[in-house]
Design a protein around this motif. Sequence first.
Motif, short mmCIF file in Angstrom:
data_model
loop_
_atom_site.label_atom_id
_atom_site.label_comp_id
_atom_site.label_asym_id
_atom_site.label_seq_id
_atom_site.Cartn_x
_atom_site.Cartn_y
_atom_site.Cartn_z
N LEU A 189 -92.67 50.64 93.31
CA LEU A 189 -91.97 50.71 92.03
C LEU A 189 -91.78 49.34 91.40
O LEU A 189 -91.94 49.17 90.19
CB LEU A 189 -90.60 51.36 92.23
N ALA A 190 -91.42 48.36 92.22
CA ALA A 190 -91.15 47.03 91.70
C ALA A 190 -92.36 46.42 91.01
O ALA A 190 -92.23 45.58 90.12
CB ALA A 190 -90.67 46.11 92.82
N SER A 191 -93.55 46.86 91.40
CA SER A 191 -94.78 46.28 90.85
C SER A 191 -95.24 46.95 89.57
O SER A 191 -96.15 46.44 88.90
CB SER A 191 -95.89 46.37 91.90
N LEU A 192 -94.66 48.10 89.22
CA LEU A 192 -95.15 48.89 88.09
C LEU A 192 -94.47 48.49 86.78
O LEU A 192 -93.25 48.53 86.67
CB LEU A 192 -94.91 50.38 88.35
N ALA A 193 -95.29 48.16 85.78
CA ALA A 193 -94.74 47.74 84.49
C ALA A 193 -93.96 48.86 83.81
O ALA A 193 -93.00 48.60 83.07
CB ALA A 193 -95.87 47.25 83.58
N LYS A 194 -94.34 50.10 84.04
CA LYS A 194 -93.70 51.22 83.35
C LYS A 194 -92.67 51.95 84.21
O LYS A 194 -92.17 53.01 83.83
CB LYS A 194 -94.77 52.21 82.88
N ALA A 195 -92.33 51.38 85.37
CA ALA A 195 -91.33 52.01 86.23
C ALA A 195 -89.96 51.97 85.56
O ALA A 195 -89.64 51.04 84.81
CB ALA A 195 -91.28 51.31 87.58
N ASP A 196 -89.15 52.97 85.85
CA ASP A 196 -87.80 53.05 85.31
C ASP A 196 -86.87 52.14 86.11
O ASP A 196 -85.92 52.58 86.77
CB ASP A 196 -87.31 54.50 85.36
N VAL A 197 -87.17 50.83 86.05
CA VAL A 197 -86.42 49.82 86.79
C VAL A 197 -86.26 48.61 85.87
O VAL A 197 -87.26 48.10 85.35
CB VAL A 197 -87.16 49.40 88.08
N PRO A 198 -85.05 48.12 85.66
CA PRO A 198 -84.86 46.92 84.82
C PRO A 198 -85.55 45.70 85.42
O PRO A 198 -85.78 45.61 86.63
CB PRO A 198 -83.34 46.74 84.81
N GLY A 199 -85.88 44.76 84.55
CA GLY A 199 -86.47 43.51 85.01
C GLY A 199 -87.98 43.49 84.94
O GLY A 199 -88.64 44.52 84.77
N ALA A 200 -88.53 42.30 85.09
CA ALA A 200 -89.98 42.12 85.04
C ALA A 200 -90.61 42.61 86.34
O ALA A 200 -90.04 42.46 87.42
CB ALA A 200 -90.32 40.65 84.83
N PRO A 201 -91.80 43.21 86.27
CA PRO A 201 -92.47 43.68 87.49
C PRO A 201 -92.70 42.54 88.48
O PRO A 201 -92.89 41.38 88.09
CB PRO A 201 -93.81 44.22 86.96
N HIS A 202 -92.67 42.88 89.75
CA HIS A 202 -92.93 41.90 90.81
C HIS A 202 -93.74 42.56 91.91
O HIS A 202 -93.40 43.66 92.37
CB HIS A 202 -91.63 41.36 91.40
N ARG A 203 -94.79 41.89 92.33
CA ARG A 203 -95.65 42.40 93.39
C ARG A 203 -95.43 41.59 94.67
O ARG A 203 -95.66 40.39 94.70
CB ARG A 203 -97.12 42.34 92.97
N VAL A 204 -94.98 42.26 95.73
CA VAL A 204 -94.83 41.63 97.03
C VAL A 204 -96.22 41.39 97.62
O VAL A 204 -97.05 42.30 97.62
CB VAL A 204 -93.99 42.52 97.97
N ALA A 205 -96.47 40.19 98.11
CA ALA A 205 -97.80 39.86 98.60
C ALA A 205 -98.08 40.41 99.99
O ALA A 205 -99.22 40.77 100.31
CB ALA A 205 -97.99 38.34 98.60
N ARG A 206 -97.04 40.51 100.84
CA ARG A 206 -97.25 40.89 102.24
C ARG A 206 -96.01 41.58 102.77
O ARG A 206 -94.90 41.13 102.50
CB ARG A 206 -97.55 39.64 103.08
N VAL A 207 -96.20 42.67 103.51
CA VAL A 207 -95.10 43.37 104.18
C VAL A 207 -95.34 43.30 105.68
O VAL A 207 -96.42 43.66 106.16
CB VAL A 207 -94.99 44.84 103.72
N LEU A 208 -94.34 42.84 106.41
CA LEU A 208 -94.39 42.81 107.87
C LEU A 208 -93.24 43.65 108.42
O LEU A 208 -92.22 43.84 107.76
CB LEU A 208 -94.25 41.37 108.39
N MET A 209 -93.40 44.14 109.64
CA MET A 209 -92.37 44.95 110.29
C MET A 209 -91.83 44.22 111.51
O MET A 209 -92.58 43.58 112.24
CB MET A 209 -92.95 46.30 110.72
N TYR A 210 -90.52 44.32 111.72
CA TYR A 210 -89.90 43.70 112.88
C TYR A 210 -89.36 44.75 113.84
O TYR A 210 -89.15 45.90 113.47
CB TYR A 210 -88.80 42.71 112.46
N GLN A 211 -89.12 44.32 115.07
CA GLN A 211 -88.66 45.23 116.10
C GLN A 211 -87.15 45.45 116.01
O GLN A 211 -86.38 44.51 115.85
CB GLN A 211 -88.99 44.71 117.49
N GLY A 212 -86.74 46.71 116.12
CA GLY A 212 -85.34 47.05 116.20
C GLY A 212 -85.03 47.67 117.53
O GLY A 212 -84.76 46.99 118.52
#
Length: 235
Positions: A133-156
Amino acid sequence: MYTTYGKPEALDWLVLAPHPDDAEIGAGGTLLRLSSAGKATGILELTRGEGGTQGDPDTREAECKVAAAILRLRWRGQLGLPDGGLSDTPDQARALALALRYVRPRVLVVPHFNDRHPDHFGAYHLSKRAVHLASLAKADVPGAPHRVARVLMYQGNADIAANVLVDVEAVLPDWERAIAAHVSQFTGAAISETVAPDVVERRRARLMYWGTLGRRRYCEGFESDEPMLLEPEGL
């Protein structure tokens, strides 16, 4: 969402924590390495931990501020979603997407989807929708779009197949101090394998195991669900 520590700015790394203290346990060493290198780091708590057996939200927020100073974070925030109710819903995803647009992280670190805790695997699936959602220009979210470059997962609370290792030996003392800052959780009776007085001992053993894999003494491990591009000159 509100700020509990520091000032909002564009972050190099942001760790999502379903509850206060999750980020310290799972990624605190790496956050210390990054802050020592001048990188902008942050933590976003998704809930206040109001459903936990030990402590209360105000106490836990105060502990988060102490830990944030030890970790040398640039920013720490609180989303205020319901403890015990994290899920991939449109409303929660919009709230998290707005936060991502607010601090614009380059790398996002999230709980692993195999975790036994419903809030942890709920946070993973919620984060996937929010990143989109954060990356989509037309998403129903205030603010300028932002694209996360990398997602990592940590151990819980469950094992992960770590394929990203970070040498954390030099920062172990401060990592331990950051975890110990959460006094309400790590003193007294053991509630689970993570909410227990011996949590540092348990996690240090895991760091040593990952260190063996990385030919170091202590490493923090993450899992990437996408291939990582490396420059061969760096190998």
